[in-house]
Every structure is written in structure tokens, then in C-alpha cells.
Design an enzyme around this catalytic site. Structure first.
Site, short mmCIF file in Angstrom:
data_model
loop_
_atom_site.label_atom_id
_atom_site.label_comp_id
_atom_site.label_asym_id
_atom_site.label_seq_id
_atom_site.Cartn_x
_atom_site.Cartn_y
_atom_site.Cartn_z
CB SER A 141 -63.00 11.84 -27.81
OG SER A 141 -63.17 12.18 -26.44
CE LYS A 195 -60.90 5.94 -29.97
NZ LYS A 195 -61.86 5.18 -29.21
CG HIS A 199 -61.19 10.32 -31.59
ND1 HIS A 199 -62.28 9.56 -31.92
CD2 HIS A 199 -61.07 10.22 -30.24
CE1 HIS A 199 -62.82 9.06 -30.83
NE2 HIS A 199 -62.10 9.44 -29.79
N1 PMP Z 1 -58.31 8.23 -25.89
C1 PMP Z 1 -59.36 8.80 -26.53
C2 PMP Z 1 -59.24 10.25 -26.93
C3 PMP Z 1 -60.51 8.07 -26.78
O1 PMP Z 1 -61.56 8.64 -27.38
C4 PMP Z 1 -60.56 6.70 -26.40
C5 PMP Z 1 -61.76 5.81 -26.70
N2 PMP Z 1 -62.97 6.37 -26.70
C6 PMP Z 1 -59.45 6.16 -25.74
C7 PMP Z 1 -58.34 6.94 -25.52
C8 PMP Z 1 -59.48 4.73 -25.28
O2 PMP Z 1 -59.19 3.87 -26.34
P1 PMP Z 1 -59.73 2.37 -26.34
O3 PMP Z 1 -61.15 2.42 -26.76
O4 PMP Z 1 -58.83 1.66 -27.29
O5 PMP Z 1 -59.57 1.87 -24.93
#
Ligand code: PMP
Length: 392
Positions: free
Chosen positions: A182, A241, A210
Site C-alpha cells: 500500500s 478503495k 489495492h
Molecule cells: N489492507 C490494506 C493493504 C490497506 O491498505 C488497507 C487500508 N488502507 C486495509 C487493509 C484496511 O482496509 P479498510 O480501510 O477497509 O479498513
């Protein structure tokens, strides 16, 4: 109740963060999530949202949510195991299973809920978890909750993983990795990891937060793109996302789904996703499936901005991922550049530890399918102008 000593402690901690240039504050968006937003009263181009396909303000998603509210109301008012399992949860699960080409899926309230639910459900004391050092915080927290022995391996280092597996005598073994990282926008070595899985036998979880709606020409994610659907036991992904809605899914087989319904505490003990969000996620998947042009436009924008910025940042990964890390290093400098960019009409949030490792503070630039070519040209020239003064 005497709270003053605690308040002093909190104030001291906040002062420490400020001294280290690590204090965070909330910025305020006063408009819908379009490529241009009103941020703290000013119009700027947003380049740090995960709204990769620009669906967050889609009239189709909004209509789907409003129609669902008219039929099913606002809240589900219980966990799915009590009285919160509604038609739209199951409809969404079927649509996602189809989209991800897996036997079935299970909806969670968010990616954070999913990772902190599934990992401790699967691994416990006596088990081994192998986790990439750049995995998302929700995976790290899931590992901590599990009480399993967790070995954090150097980023994408398959030799390191193999050496651990050779020696491991644990009851169960689990490897968990982001599919797309991410903060860095690079891709996990999934084919090599699957080869190790065939040799050493462990459970494999891939986080496609992502990658969903982004990777491959149909946006089915990196596992599908690499043809590894049958080898990955659990694919986790989010609706918040590229799909512009909110919530998450776990795509797996029927046995693991049934097991997670019985064991994942974040599913069992939390009110289920509101029906309107299920409806908008269903609509988003339909849009992705019917409009391959949208992903094509995203990939075109990604290629355009990466080519433009590569002379300043030669290490930008050459892939379809819309996450572009502009690594600065020091926290103070990162936030100064962030503020200068804002003054020039660009919102690229600065990211500092603990979101990224010490010494790698950065601006995490993300591209959307809905950015225009004109906007991206302007973005490039502003970045070039500002970075020249800071980097040289
Ligand atoms: N996994 C990854 C790789 C993320 O980037 C994120 C959110 N930034 C999450 C899980 C968490 O997802 P959510 O925002 O739906 O809680």
C-alpha cells in the site's frame, strides 16, 4: 475521578510527537470525492485518495445506495449471526465470488475488520505466521491478536521464507502478504510464494485491498492476473478503495467460509455492513465488469504520470499500480513539501512512521481514472518545480 496526571501524560506524548515532526492532524474535505475537492476551504486536485476509479461519487452507486435505503432502511442493527444477515449481504457475496472466481466469499465491515478477524481465527498459539515487513497495519494487528509465533520476513525475500519453512515444526503455518504493497506500490512475488507453498504446505492469505478493481484489464486483482486463484487459500479485498464504497470481503472455499463464520470475532461481534453500502458495492462491481474502459483509462493515467516523474524519481515501479511513492526520507522535509504542494493546488498527503519505516517518509501519490490529462500535466510541472528546489 482525578484525571489531571493522565492529561499531563497525553500532553507530554503529543509534545514529543511534535518535536519529532510526527504529530498528525486531520484535514477537512468539504466536497464530494472528485478529482478536485475543497480542502480546508481551498480548491485542490486530490492525489492521495484510493478512489482509483473515481466511483466514490458515481451517480449509479449513489442511486443504488438510496434505493437500498428506501427498501431496507439504514442500519442492520445486529451482527450477521444474530439478526443482521440481510438479502443484500448474500447478494454481494455471490457477486464478489463470481468476480474473484472463487467458490464463495464472506463480507466483513472493513479491511481492518477482515484482517484482524481472519488471521487470529486461523492461527493460534503453537502456529507460525510469516508476514512481509511492509504488510499493512491491519495484518500486523491480526498477527498480534493471534498469539501465534510471527516471523516478519524482509520485504519479498523468498529465500528467507524458505529457510524458515525448512526448519519449522509448527502445527499450522500461515503466510500473509499484501498483493500490492500500500505504501510502495510494488507487487508481492506471488508465483514464487505459491511454489514454496507446493513444496512446504502452508495456508496463504493475500490482501488485495489495492489490487481489486485495479490490476489486470478486468480489475480482478493480482492473484487472478497471475492465474493463482486455486493456489491462494484466502484472498482479502476491500470495497472502500477502487470500488468507491466501504467494507471488505474474503474470497475462499466453503469450508474456510463456514469456519470463519464460527471463529472470526470481528464478524461475530460487530454489527454487519449497512445494506446501502452492500448495494453500492454490488453496483461498483457491475460497473467494473461492464466498463473495461474505466480500468484502461486508469492504467493510461498511471503510465502517463509515472513516465513524467521517472526522471525525478528513477525508482518508481514500472507496473499498472496507481500508487507512486515519492520518497523524501526526513519527516520535516516531507511535510514542508506537502504544504508547498498544497499552496500550489495539489493535495498529496505526507506519510511518516509508523505508516512507513523510519527514514522513508514520503509523499504517496495516487492516480485516479478520472484525473484529466490536463490535470496530470499540471501535476507534473508543479511537482518538478517544487522538488527541484528541495531535492537539489
Ligand atoms: N489492507 C490494506 C493493504 C490497506 O491498505 C488497507 C487500508 N488502507 C486495509 C487493509 C484496511 O482496509 P479498510 O480501510 O477497509 O479498513
Amino acid at each position: 475521578m482525578r484525571i489531571t496526571p493522565y492529561l499531563n501524560y497525553f500532553s507530554e506524548e503529543l509534545k514529543k510527537l511534535k518535536r519529532l515532526n510526527l504529530e498528525r492532524r486531520l484535514r477537512l474535505i468539504e466536497s464530494a470525492q472528485n478529482p478536485e475537492i475543497i480542502l480546508d476551504g481551498r480548491k485542490v486536485i486530490i492525489l492521495c485518495s484510493n478512489n482509483y476509479l473515481g466511483l466514490a461519487n458515481s451517480r449509479y452507486l449513489k442511486k443504488a445506495a438510496i434505493d437500498a435505503i428506501k427498501t431496507f432502511g439504514i442500519g442492520s442493527c445486529a451482527s450477521r449471526l444474530i439478526s443482521g444477515n440481510m438479502t443484500l449481504h448474500e447478494e454481494l457475496e455471490e457477486r464478489v465470488a463470481n468476480f474473484k472466481r472463487k467458490q464463495c466469499t464472506l463480507i466483513f465491515n472493513s479491511g481492518y475488520h477482515a484482517n484482524t478477524g481472519i488471521i487470529p481465527a486461523i492461527a493460534n498459539e503453537g502456529d507460525l505466521i510469516l508476514s512481509d515487513e511492509l504488510n499493512h497495519a491491519s495484518i500486523i494487528d491480526g498477527c498480534r491478536l493471534s498469539r501465534a509465533e510471527t516471523i516478519v520476513y524482509p520485504h519479498k525475500d523468498v529465500n528467507f521464507i524458505e529457510n524458515i519453512l525448512k526448519k519449522s515444526r509448527h502445527k499450522k503455518r500461515l503466510l500473509v502478504t499484501d498483493g500490492i504493497f500500500s505504501m510502495d506500490g510494488d507487487i508481492a512475488p506471488l508465483s514464487e510464494i505459491v511454489q514454496l507453498k507446493n513444496k512446504y504446505d502452508f495456508l496463504l492469505i493475500v490482501d488485495e485491498a489495492h489490487a481489486t478493481g485495479v490490476i489486470g484489464k478486468d480489475g480482478r486483482g493480482v492473484v487472478d492476473y497471475l492465474n493463482l486463484n486455486d493456489s491462494v487459500d484466502i484472498i482479502m479485498g476491500t470495497f472502500g478503495k477502487a470500488l468507491g464504497s466501504y467494507g471488505a470481503y474474503v474470497a475462499t472455499n466453503r469450508v474456510i467460509k463456514k469456519y470463519l463464520i464460527n471463529k472470526a470475532r470481528s464478524l461475530i461481534f460487530s454489527t454487519s455492513l449497512p445494506p446501502s453500502l452492500c448495494a453500492s458495492a454490488i453496483k461498483a462491481i457491475e460497473i467494473v465488469e461492464k466498463n473495461p474502459g474505466l480500468i484502461k483509462k486508469l492504467h493510461k493515467n498511471v503510465a502517463l504520470i509515472k513516465n513524467n516523474l521517472r526522471s525525478l524519481f528513477p525508482r518508481i515501479p514500472d507496473n499498472e499500480v496507481p500508487i507512486i511513492p515519492l520518497i523524501i526520507g526526513e519527516e520535516e522535509k516531507t511535510m514542508k513539501i506537502c504544504e508547498r504542494l498544497l499552496k500550489n493546488g495539489l493535495f498529496i498527503q505526507g506519510l511518516r512512521p509508523p505508516s512507513v519505516p523510519q527514514g522513508t517518509s514520503r509523499l504517496r501519490l495516487t492516480v485516479m481514472a478520472t484525473h484529466t490529462e490536463g490535470q496530470l500535466k499540471m501535476v507534473t510541472s508543479v511537482i518538478e518545480k517544487i522538488f527541484e528546489t528541495y531535492i537539489s
